[in-house]
Design a protein around this motif. Structure first.
Motif, mmCIF file in Angstrom:
data_model
loop_
_atom_site.group_PDB
_atom_site.id
_atom_site.type_symbol
_atom_site.label_atom_id
_atom_site.label_comp_id
_atom_site.label_asym_id
_atom_site.label_seq_id
_atom_site.Cartn_x
_atom_site.Cartn_y
_atom_site.Cartn_z
ATOM 1 N N ARG A 70 -8.668 -3.434 -16.653
ATOM 2 C CA ARG A 70 -9.768 -2.488 -16.827
ATOM 3 C C ARG A 70 -10.480 -2.757 -18.150
ATOM 4 N NH1 ARG A 70 -8.812 3.566 -14.879
ATOM 5 N NH2 ARG A 70 -11.076 3.318 -14.703
ATOM 6 N N LYS A 71 -11.792 -2.564 -18.155
ATOM 7 C CA LYS A 71 -12.591 -2.879 -19.330
ATOM 8 C C LYS A 71 -13.216 -1.628 -19.934
ATOM 9 C CE LYS A 71 -13.759 -7.538 -17.732
ATOM 10 N NZ LYS A 71 -14.861 -8.493 -17.435
ATOM 11 N N VAL A 72 -13.521 -1.722 -21.214
ATOM 12 C CA VAL A 72 -14.168 -0.616 -21.916
ATOM 13 C C VAL A 72 -15.569 -0.405 -21.353
ATOM 14 C CG1 VAL A 72 -15.073 0.177 -24.129
ATOM 15 C CG2 VAL A 72 -12.846 -0.956 -24.029
ATOM 16 N N GLN A 73 -15.845 0.824 -20.933
ATOM 17 C CA GLN A 73 -17.149 1.168 -20.381
ATOM 18 C C GLN A 73 -18.002 1.990 -21.343
ATOM 19 O OE1 GLN A 73 -16.833 2.754 -16.286
ATOM 20 N NE2 GLN A 73 -14.703 2.081 -16.324
ATOM 21 N N VAL A 74 -17.339 2.737 -22.237
ATOM 22 C CA VAL A 74 -18.063 3.581 -23.195
ATOM 23 C C VAL A 74 -17.424 3.427 -24.572
ATOM 24 C CG1 VAL A 74 -18.829 5.899 -23.807
ATOM 25 C CG2 VAL A 74 -18.619 5.255 -21.395
ATOM 26 N N ILE A 75 -18.272 3.243 -25.581
ATOM 27 C CA ILE A 75 -17.817 3.151 -26.969
ATOM 28 C C ILE A 75 -18.424 4.322 -27.731
ATOM 29 C CG2 ILE A 75 -17.832 1.772 -29.080
ATOM 30 C CD1 ILE A 75 -18.381 -0.687 -27.221
ATOM 31 N N SER A 76 -17.583 5.243 -28.181
ATOM 32 C CA SER A 76 -18.059 6.337 -29.020
ATOM 33 C C SER A 76 -18.064 5.831 -30.457
ATOM 34 C CB SER A 76 -17.147 7.561 -28.890
ATOM 35 O OG SER A 76 -17.607 8.608 -29.725
ATOM 36 N N ALA A 77 -19.259 5.725 -31.034
ATOM 37 C CA ALA A 77 -19.414 5.000 -32.290
ATOM 38 C C ALA A 77 -19.467 5.887 -33.527
ATOM 39 C CB ALA A 77 -20.683 4.143 -32.225
ATOM 40 N N GLY A 78 -19.236 7.168 -33.390
ATOM 41 C CA GLY A 78 -19.288 8.037 -34.562
ATOM 42 C C GLY A 78 -18.111 7.822 -35.489
ATOM 43 N N TYR A 79 -18.323 8.153 -36.753
ATOM 44 C CA TYR A 79 -17.233 8.103 -37.718
ATOM 45 C C TYR A 79 -16.149 9.119 -37.358
ATOM 46 C CZ TYR A 79 -19.927 5.365 -41.147
ATOM 47 O OH TYR A 79 -20.618 4.392 -41.796
ATOM 48 N N SER A 80 -14.984 8.958 -37.984
ATOM 49 C CA SER A 80 -13.960 9.997 -37.892
ATOM 50 C C SER A 80 -14.552 11.315 -38.387
ATOM 51 C CB SER A 80 -12.755 9.628 -38.764
ATOM 52 O OG SER A 80 -12.163 8.422 -38.337
ATOM 53 N N ARG A 81 -14.067 12.419 -37.830
ATOM 54 C CA ARG A 81 -14.541 13.765 -38.160
ATOM 55 C C ARG A 81 -15.940 14.033 -37.615
ATOM 56 N NH1 ARG A 81 -9.962 15.929 -38.866
ATOM 57 N NH2 ARG A 81 -10.924 17.713 -39.910
ATOM 58 N N THR A 82 -16.271 13.377 -36.510
ATOM 59 C CA THR A 82 -17.528 13.699 -35.822
ATOM 60 C C THR A 82 -17.231 14.070 -34.366
ATOM 61 O OG1 THR A 82 -17.922 11.359 -35.262
ATOM 62 C CG2 THR A 82 -18.937 12.199 -37.289
ATOM 63 N N GLY A 83 -16.143 14.799 -34.168
ATOM 64 C CA GLY A 83 -15.795 15.241 -32.824
ATOM 65 C C GLY A 83 -15.179 14.159 -31.964
ATOM 66 N N THR A 84 -14.461 13.225 -32.572
ATOM 67 C CA THR A 84 -13.938 12.088 -31.814
ATOM 68 C C THR A 84 -12.859 12.487 -30.806
ATOM 69 O OG1 THR A 84 -12.368 11.588 -33.601
ATOM 70 C CG2 THR A 84 -14.482 10.429 -33.632
ATOM 71 N N VAL A 85 -12.043 13.482 -31.141
ATOM 72 C CA VAL A 85 -11.010 13.917 -30.190
ATOM 73 C C VAL A 85 -11.656 14.570 -28.972
ATOM 74 C CG1 VAL A 85 -9.079 15.491 -29.806
ATOM 75 C CG2 VAL A 85 -9.186 14.163 -31.914
ATOM 76 N N SER A 86 -12.629 15.446 -29.207
ATOM 77 C CA SER A 86 -13.332 16.094 -28.093
ATOM 78 C C SER A 86 -14.037 15.065 -27.225
ATOM 79 C CB SER A 86 -14.350 17.106 -28.632
ATOM 80 O OG SER A 86 -13.713 18.133 -29.357
ATOM 81 N N MET A 87 -14.660 14.081 -27.867
ATOM 82 C CA MET A 87 -15.327 13.022 -27.115
ATOM 83 C C MET A 87 -14.325 12.245 -26.275
ATOM 84 S SD MET A 87 -18.049 11.367 -26.256
ATOM 85 C CE MET A 87 -19.317 11.869 -27.431
ATOM 86 N N SER A 88 -13.162 11.950 -26.843
ATOM 87 C CA SER A 88 -12.131 11.209 -26.110
ATOM 88 C C SER A 88 -11.666 11.976 -24.881
ATOM 89 C CB SER A 88 -10.939 10.929 -27.027
ATOM 90 O OG SER A 88 -11.300 10.093 -28.095
ATOM 91 N N MET A 89 -11.455 13.268 -25.043
ATOM 92 C CA MET A 89 -10.991 14.087 -23.924
ATOM 93 C C MET A 89 -12.046 14.154 -22.825
ATOM 94 S SD MET A 89 -9.081 17.102 -26.110
ATOM 95 C CE MET A 89 -8.394 17.930 -24.670
ATOM 96 N N ALA A 90 -13.311 14.240 -23.223
ATOM 97 C CA ALA A 90 -14.389 14.265 -22.232
ATOM 98 C C ALA A 90 -14.493 12.930 -21.502
ATOM 99 C CB ALA A 90 -15.711 14.602 -22.916
ATOM 100 N N LEU A 91 -14.399 11.841 -22.256
ATOM 101 C CA LEU A 91 -14.518 10.518 -21.645
ATOM 102 C C LEU A 91 -13.361 10.221 -20.700
ATOM 103 C CD1 LEU A 91 -15.778 8.419 -24.694
ATOM 104 C CD2 LEU A 91 -17.069 9.025 -22.637
ATOM 105 N N ALA A 92 -12.179 10.737 -21.020
ATOM 106 C CA ALA A 92 -11.030 10.516 -20.142
ATOM 107 C C ALA A 92 -11.294 11.069 -18.746
ATOM 108 C CB ALA A 92 -9.781 11.154 -20.739
ATOM 109 N N LYS A 93 -12.043 12.163 -18.679
ATOM 110 C CA LYS A 93 -12.381 12.751 -17.381
ATOM 111 C C LYS A 93 -13.596 12.069 -16.755
ATOM 112 C CE LYS A 93 -10.441 17.332 -18.312
ATOM 113 N NZ LYS A 93 -9.429 17.227 -17.229
ATOM 114 N N LEU A 94 -14.606 11.803 -17.579
ATOM 115 C CA LEU A 94 -15.843 11.236 -17.049
ATOM 116 C C LEU A 94 -15.674 9.799 -16.570
ATOM 117 C CD1 LEU A 94 -18.357 12.620 -19.705
ATOM 118 C CD2 LEU A 94 -18.167 13.339 -17.318
ATOM 119 N N VAL A 95 -14.912 9.010 -17.316
ATOM 120 C CA VAL A 95 -14.741 7.601 -16.976
ATOM 121 C C VAL A 95 -13.452 7.381 -16.188
ATOM 122 C CG1 VAL A 95 -14.892 5.257 -17.904
ATOM 123 C CG2 VAL A 95 -15.932 7.124 -19.156
ATOM 124 N N ASP A 96 -12.608 8.416 -16.172
ATOM 125 C CA ASP A 96 -11.387 8.416 -15.362
ATOM 126 C C ASP A 96 -10.444 7.273 -15.729
ATOM 127 O OD1 ASP A 96 -9.553 9.238 -13.469
ATOM 128 O OD2 ASP A 96 -10.505 8.136 -11.832
#
Length: 202
Positions: A13-39
């Motif tokens: 499997r390959k990376v489909q989305v790269i969240s490019a924000g620095y740490s402390r820019t909602g990276t955990v929330s983004m990760s949790m959302a992407l886990a569902k959206l990209v499955d």
């Protein structure tokens, strides 16, 4: 992510989305959302570093060292090893390797999460203050993965300043947000970039 590291089970499997924000820019929330959206498994850098083994953490350190040495082939090899099987990434270290990530995964979408520079600086300063004391390396030395935190703090700092074209004496939160990270090489992902603003985070 969010305290438990995602572990890929299908390395094809390959990376489909790269969240490019620095740490402390909602990276955990983004990760949790992407886990569902990209499955699929999402690489949240901070969680991986705190919960994975020495081999995984040292792979990223070696990637930083290879890039600093100008060894592009080795850098790409190590970044590929560290990201294989993940469908998305967020937080450092991946967001420090946007050009390399785009070369490895040219079809990936890049999401740049921005935050008010002053609020971000206050938040990140609190975090970095806990990862840079001289005695930390002694305390974490017995713990796999964790023993690399001081090394990560050092390479993160150098890389962030380098990407922004700044040095430690003239760095400011506004310049780091505006010049650092993916904004350094926009031609690489101009057709893949989505920018959003994070207004509520800690």
């Amino acid at each position: 992510m969010g305290g438990v590291a995602s572990i890929p089970t299908d390395p094809s499997r390959k990376v489909q989305v790269i969240s490019a924000g620095y740490s402390r820019t909602g990276t955990v929330s983004m990760s949790m959302a992407l886990a569902k959206l990209v499955d699929g498994p999402v690489l949240h850098g901070g969680t991986q570093i705190l919960t994975r083994d020495d081999d995984y953490c040292s792979t990223w350190i070696k990637a930083y060292e290879a890039r600093e040495a100008g060894d592009k082939e080795q850098t790409l090899k190590l970044v590929r090893k560290a990201t294989a099987g993940f469908v998305a990434t967020a937080d450092l270290p991946p967001s420090d390797f946007i050009p390399e990530m785009m070369e490895l995964y040219p079809e990936a979408k890049v999401v740049l999460v921005r935050r008010d520079p002053v609020k971000w600086w206050n938040s990140i300063a609190t975090l970095t203050g806990r990862t840079t004391p001289w005695w930390l390396s002694v305390i974490v030395a017995p713990f796999p993965g964790w023993r690399y935190i001081p090394a990560f703090a050092s390479v993160y700092s150098r890389s962030t300043l380098r990407l922004a074209g700044l040095d430690a004496k003239n760095a400011s939160p506004i310049e780091l947000i505006e010049k650092g990270g993916p904004r350094k090489s926009p031609a690489l992902y101009s057709n893949h970039l989505l920018t959003i603003t994070c207004s509520q985070t800690f």
